[in-house]
Design an enzyme around this catalytic site. Structure first.
Site, PDB file in Angstrom:
ATOM      1  N   GLY A 154       0.795  -1.229   0.000  1.00 40.52           N
ATOM      2  CA  GLY A 154       0.000   0.000   0.000  1.00 40.52           C
ATOM      3  C   GLY A 154       0.825   1.276   0.000  1.00 40.52           C
ATOM      4  O   GLY A 154       0.330   2.350   0.349  1.00 40.52           O
TER       5      GLY A 154
ATOM      6  N   ILE B  17       1.765   3.710  -8.381  1.00 49.09           N
ATOM      7  CA  ILE B  17       1.855   5.116  -8.795  1.00 49.09           C
ATOM      8  C   ILE B  17       3.300   5.472  -9.151  1.00 49.09           C
ATOM      9  O   ILE B  17       3.550   6.176 -10.136  1.00 49.09           O
ATOM     10  CB  ILE B  17       1.327   6.056  -7.668  1.00 49.09           C
ATOM     11  CG1 ILE B  17      -0.144   5.734  -7.345  1.00 49.09           C
ATOM     12  CG2 ILE B  17       1.500   7.519  -8.040  1.00 49.09           C
ATOM     13  CD1 ILE B  17      -1.107   5.842  -8.518  1.00 49.09           C
TER      14      ILE B  17
ATOM     15  N   ASP C 211       8.353 -11.838   0.785  1.00 47.89           N
ATOM     16  CA  ASP C 211       7.232 -12.771   0.610  1.00 47.89           C
ATOM     17  C   ASP C 211       7.745 -14.041  -0.074  1.00 47.89           C
ATOM     18  O   ASP C 211       8.542 -13.952  -1.011  1.00 47.89           O
ATOM     19  CB  ASP C 211       6.145 -12.198  -0.335  1.00 47.89           C
ATOM     20  CG  ASP C 211       5.491 -10.958   0.225  1.00 47.89           C
ATOM     21  OD1 ASP C 211       5.650 -10.696   1.423  1.00 47.89           O
ATOM     22  OD2 ASP C 211       4.816 -10.251  -0.565  1.00 47.89           O
ATOM     23  N   ILE C 212       7.243 -15.189   0.365  1.00 47.10           N
ATOM     24  CA  ILE C 212       7.673 -16.448  -0.268  1.00 47.10           C
ATOM     25  C   ILE C 212       7.265 -16.471  -1.746  1.00 47.10           C
ATOM     26  O   ILE C 212       8.042 -16.831  -2.616  1.00 47.10           O
ATOM     27  CB  ILE C 212       7.053 -17.660   0.466  1.00 47.10           C
ATOM     28  CG1 ILE C 212       7.689 -17.784   1.848  1.00 47.10           C
ATOM     29  CG2 ILE C 212       7.240 -18.951  -0.330  1.00 47.10           C
ATOM     30  CD1 ILE C 212       7.140 -18.904   2.690  1.00 47.10           C
TER      31      ILE C 212
ATOM     32  N   LYS D 175      12.138   8.178  10.098  1.00 50.67           N
ATOM     33  CA  LYS D 175      12.937   7.023  10.496  1.00 50.67           C
ATOM     34  C   LYS D 175      13.440   6.242   9.270  1.00 50.67           C
ATOM     35  O   LYS D 175      12.718   6.073   8.283  1.00 50.67           O
ATOM     36  CB  LYS D 175      12.105   6.084  11.375  1.00 50.67           C
ATOM     37  CG  LYS D 175      11.421   6.764  12.555  1.00 50.67           C
ATOM     38  CD  LYS D 175      12.380   7.462  13.476  1.00 50.67           C
ATOM     39  CE  LYS D 175      13.045   6.535  14.452  1.00 50.67           C
ATOM     40  NZ  LYS D 175      13.978   7.292  15.358  1.00 50.67           N
TER      41      LYS D 175
ATOM     42  N   GLN E 291      16.347   0.587   5.606  1.00 53.44           N
ATOM     43  CA  GLN E 291      17.604  -0.175   5.702  1.00 53.44           C
ATOM     44  C   GLN E 291      17.337  -1.673   5.666  1.00 53.44           C
ATOM     45  O   GLN E 291      17.982  -2.423   4.945  1.00 53.44           O
ATOM     46  CB  GLN E 291      18.317   0.161   7.017  1.00 53.44           C
ATOM     47  CG  GLN E 291      18.805   1.584   7.120  1.00 53.44           C
ATOM     48  CD  GLN E 291      19.506   1.810   8.461  1.00 53.44           C
ATOM     49  OE1 GLN E 291      20.211   0.938   8.955  1.00 53.44           O
ATOM     50  NE2 GLN E 291      19.299   2.961   9.055  1.00 53.44           N
TER      51      GLN E 291
ATOM     52  N   CYS F  16     -23.583  -1.462 -15.386  1.00 52.49           N
ATOM     53  CA  CYS F  16     -23.651  -2.922 -15.330  1.00 52.49           C
ATOM     54  C   CYS F  16     -24.745  -3.393 -14.364  1.00 52.49           C
ATOM     55  O   CYS F  16     -25.910  -3.387 -14.730  1.00 52.49           O
ATOM     56  CB  CYS F  16     -22.276  -3.507 -15.002  1.00 52.49           C
ATOM     57  SG  CYS F  16     -22.122  -5.200 -15.608  1.00 52.49           S
TER      58      CYS F  16
ATOM     59  N   HIS G 145     -18.910  -1.112 -19.025  1.00 45.46           N
ATOM     60  CA  HIS G 145     -18.183  -0.390 -17.963  1.00 45.46           C
ATOM     61  C   HIS G 145     -17.444   0.807 -18.562  1.00 45.46           C
ATOM     62  O   HIS G 145     -16.272   0.667 -18.945  1.00 45.46           O
ATOM     63  CB  HIS G 145     -17.183  -1.324 -17.276  1.00 45.46           C
ATOM     64  CG  HIS G 145     -17.837  -2.332 -16.397  1.00 45.46           C
ATOM     65  ND1 HIS G 145     -18.111  -2.082 -15.071  1.00 45.46           N
ATOM     66  CD2 HIS G 145     -18.300  -3.575 -16.653  1.00 45.46           C
ATOM     67  CE1 HIS G 145     -18.703  -3.148 -14.542  1.00 45.46           C
ATOM     68  NE2 HIS G 145     -18.838  -4.063 -15.478  1.00 45.46           N
TER      69      HIS G 145
ATOM     70  N   GLU H  41     -16.170   3.266 -17.129  1.00 49.45           N
ATOM     71  CA  GLU H  41     -15.081   3.786 -16.281  1.00 49.45           C
ATOM     72  C   GLU H  41     -13.697   3.356 -16.756  1.00 49.45           C
ATOM     73  O   GLU H  41     -12.712   4.053 -16.528  1.00 49.45           O
ATOM     74  CB  GLU H  41     -15.288   3.366 -14.819  1.00 49.45           C
ATOM     75  CG  GLU H  41     -15.156   1.882 -14.488  1.00 49.45           C
ATOM     76  CD  GLU H  41     -16.461   1.096 -14.643  1.00 49.45           C
ATOM     77  OE1 GLU H  41     -17.331   1.525 -15.442  1.00 49.45           O
ATOM     78  OE2 GLU H  41     -16.611   0.051 -13.984  1.00 49.45           O
TER      79      GLU H  41
END
Ligand code: GLN
Length: 535
Positions: free
Chosen positions: A17, A22, A151-152, A191, A196, A385, A511, A513
């Site tokens: 997130g 972006i 992440d695996i 921080k 790091q 829709c 749709h 959009e």
């Protein structure tokens, strides 16, 4: 194309997130503004074949491409930033990669070899990326790796990208790592430890980032930048501050002002190229238009997946594109249709009501009542829709007196199946990639509201549905004032409905959009927001 493609790999650290999508879109935009032929690819390490079966409230909207891909919503960001359509191949998942490898194994193509993650899976990952570069003759491909380093699931992908750097050469591949410099409320200090650690994690698997895009609230402090640089072994000028911006469209300028373009060109051994000022002024004009609003317009978005704004991200953007075009800020209130019954009056205070897509029974009655309310109270309504289908159900009940009218998605036994399964869907039981998907051409009736909105008798729009209008009811509807003004597949499917005489009552089976872009709002959104402003 001049020579081979160059690759920019964007990885994420610390947590999800952070806006990796972006950053990736912005880097690609900068390359495009510098005259390069560029596109983006999203790698999703999850095991789903595509995003089609994923819950939008947990993962954000399913973005549909022209060629009918049900993709991660980042593909939508790329399309909007670059004003360029993407093919579904631009969203690579673990399931797609493994399916290819397993199919090849079954065909006997590995000639007796033991099939392994390295080299067979990693080769397929590299090939998938290179195929896109070659088939679209791209000069630069920005590849965003979903998930967070560590992440695996993402390990085989990162390993493939590491190999690509070695094979293609360091002047053809660079790594940008997106991290976070949090500031603690009390001390206010930025921080560096999380950054790091995440760079260390990346280095542990053999990847040294060339550039860090550091997310932070306020611009990165000079000493913090220095500390990050020395601990992560990334040159000071390559530690980029990605502080909060009023609009995501401001991020390309933010990166540009820190010399990102020159650095990318230098690292990838490309001759320094001046950004094309014409394109920049067009982009700056678009960004400016998102800010210079002359008032607000309040829109109620009534749907099922309102708990996460990202589940309708393209609809949100499309409304805002339309607002910017006409100089208004669009305030969207997301309203849960399940909580609306008995409290419809609250909708009366809005300038316009929009009902986006959805599936299933939960919350459907609230949407049907909303569609009736907008019709009776003469409030501008745009249905998309499910919002089209339930507007038809609402009209059948409220205006035609067919009290039990419904969609068979909700009540398969209804005596008045106003919305029914697409004939070709009968007998389909698999859920993945089996809806009617992607772009289809639509004929628009001239002289209708839709005809005026699109100023064309033929449009092409993207779809994602399993149900459609039962055309048996068209005559009855039109007697009572609802007309159908768009059809596809040789009039076999109804695509647009409208109510002449209403301030604005339009609903579409497709749709719209997914076609809306900054500076170029999709037409029906623009018409809806305009109508919402006019009292
Ligand atoms: N559930 C409806 C259908 O499958 C609408 C789908 C949607 O809104 N995307 O037809």
């Amino acid at each position: 194309m001049q020579g081979r493609a160059k690759f920019i790999f964007v990885t994420g650290g610390v947590m999800s997130g952070l806006g990796k999508g972006i950053v990736s879109s912005s880097i690609a935009k900068l390359m495009q503004l510098s005259g390069k032929k560029v596109s983006c690819v999203k790698i999703d390490p999850y095991l789903n074949y595509d995003a089609g079966t994923m819950n939008p409230v947990a993962h954000g909207e399913v973005f549909v491409t022209e060629d009918g891909g049900e993709c991660d919503m980042d593909i939508g960001n790329y399309e909007r930033f670059l004003n360029q359509n993407m093919l579904k191949t631009h969203n690579i998942t673990t399931a797609q990669v493994y399916s290819k490898v397993i199919e090849a194994e079954r065909r006997g193509e590995y000639l007796g070899a033991c099939v392994q993650i390295i080299p067979h899976v990693t080769n397929e990952i590299k090939d998938a990326i290179k195929r896109i570069a070659a088939s679209e003759a791209l000069e630069i491909v920005v590849v965003e790796v979903g998930g967070t380093v560590g992440d695996i699931e993402s390990l085989p992908f990162l390993e493939a990208l590491r190999q690509m750097r070695l094979e293609e050469g360091s002047d053809s591949v660079m790594f940008v790592h997106v991290t976070l410099a949090p500031s603690l409320e009390v001390v206010g200090e930025q921080k560096t430890k999380p950054t790091q650690h995440s760079v260390q994690e990346l280095r542990r698997i053999g990847i040294q980032p060339d550039m860090l895009a550091v997310r932070c609230k306020k611009e990165l402090e000079p000493d913090v930048r220095k500390k990050i640089s020395s601990f992560s072994n990334v040159e000071l000028k390559d530690v980029i501050s990605c502080h909060d911006a009023a609009s995501v469209l401001e991020v390309p300028r933010m990166l540009h002002s820190q010399g990102v373009v020159e650095e990318i060109f230098r690292k990838l051994g490309m001759p320094a190229q001046l950004s094309r000022s014409e394109e920049w002024s067009e982009w700056d004009r678009i960004v400016e238009s998102t800010k210079s609003a002359g008032g607000h317009v309040r829109i109620a978005m009534v749907g099922k997946y309102v708990k996460l704004a990202d589940s309708y991200v393209s609809v949100n953007h499309a409304l805002r594109h339309a607002g910017s075009k006409i100089g208004r800020l669009v305030d969207i209130d997301w309203i849960d249709s399940e909580e609306l019954n008995g409290n419809l009056e609250r909708l009366a205070s809005y300038d316009g009501i929009i009902v986006p897509g959805g599936f299933g029974e939960r919350g459907a009655e609230g949407i049907i009542n909303t569609a009736n309310f907008a019709r009776e109270r003469n409030i501008p309504y745009l249905g998309i829709c499910f919002g089209f289908q339930l507007a038809a159900v609402a009209f059948a009940r409220g205006a035609c007196g067919l009290q039990d009218a419904n969609t068979t998605e909700i009540n398969p036994q209804t005596k008045n199946p106003v919305i029914d399964l697409l004939p070709e869907q009968k007998g389909v039981s698999n859920k993945g990639a089996t809806l009617r998907l992607g772009a289809h051409e639509i004929e628009v009736s001239q002289g209708s509201l839709a005809g005026g909105i699109y100023r064309s008798d033929r449009i092409s729009k993207r779809h994602r549905h399993r149900y459609e209008l039962n055309q048996k009811y068209i005559g009855e509807f039109s007697d009572k004032g609802m007309v159908f003004t768009g059809f596809s597949d040789g009039r076999r499917r109804a695509e647009i409905l409208e109510i002449p005489g209403h301030r604005f009552y339009v609903a579409v089976q497709y749709h719209p959009e997914f076609n809306s872009r900054p500076g170029h709002p999709e037409e029906v959104f623009e018409a809806f927001v305009k109508a919402s402003v006019q009292k």
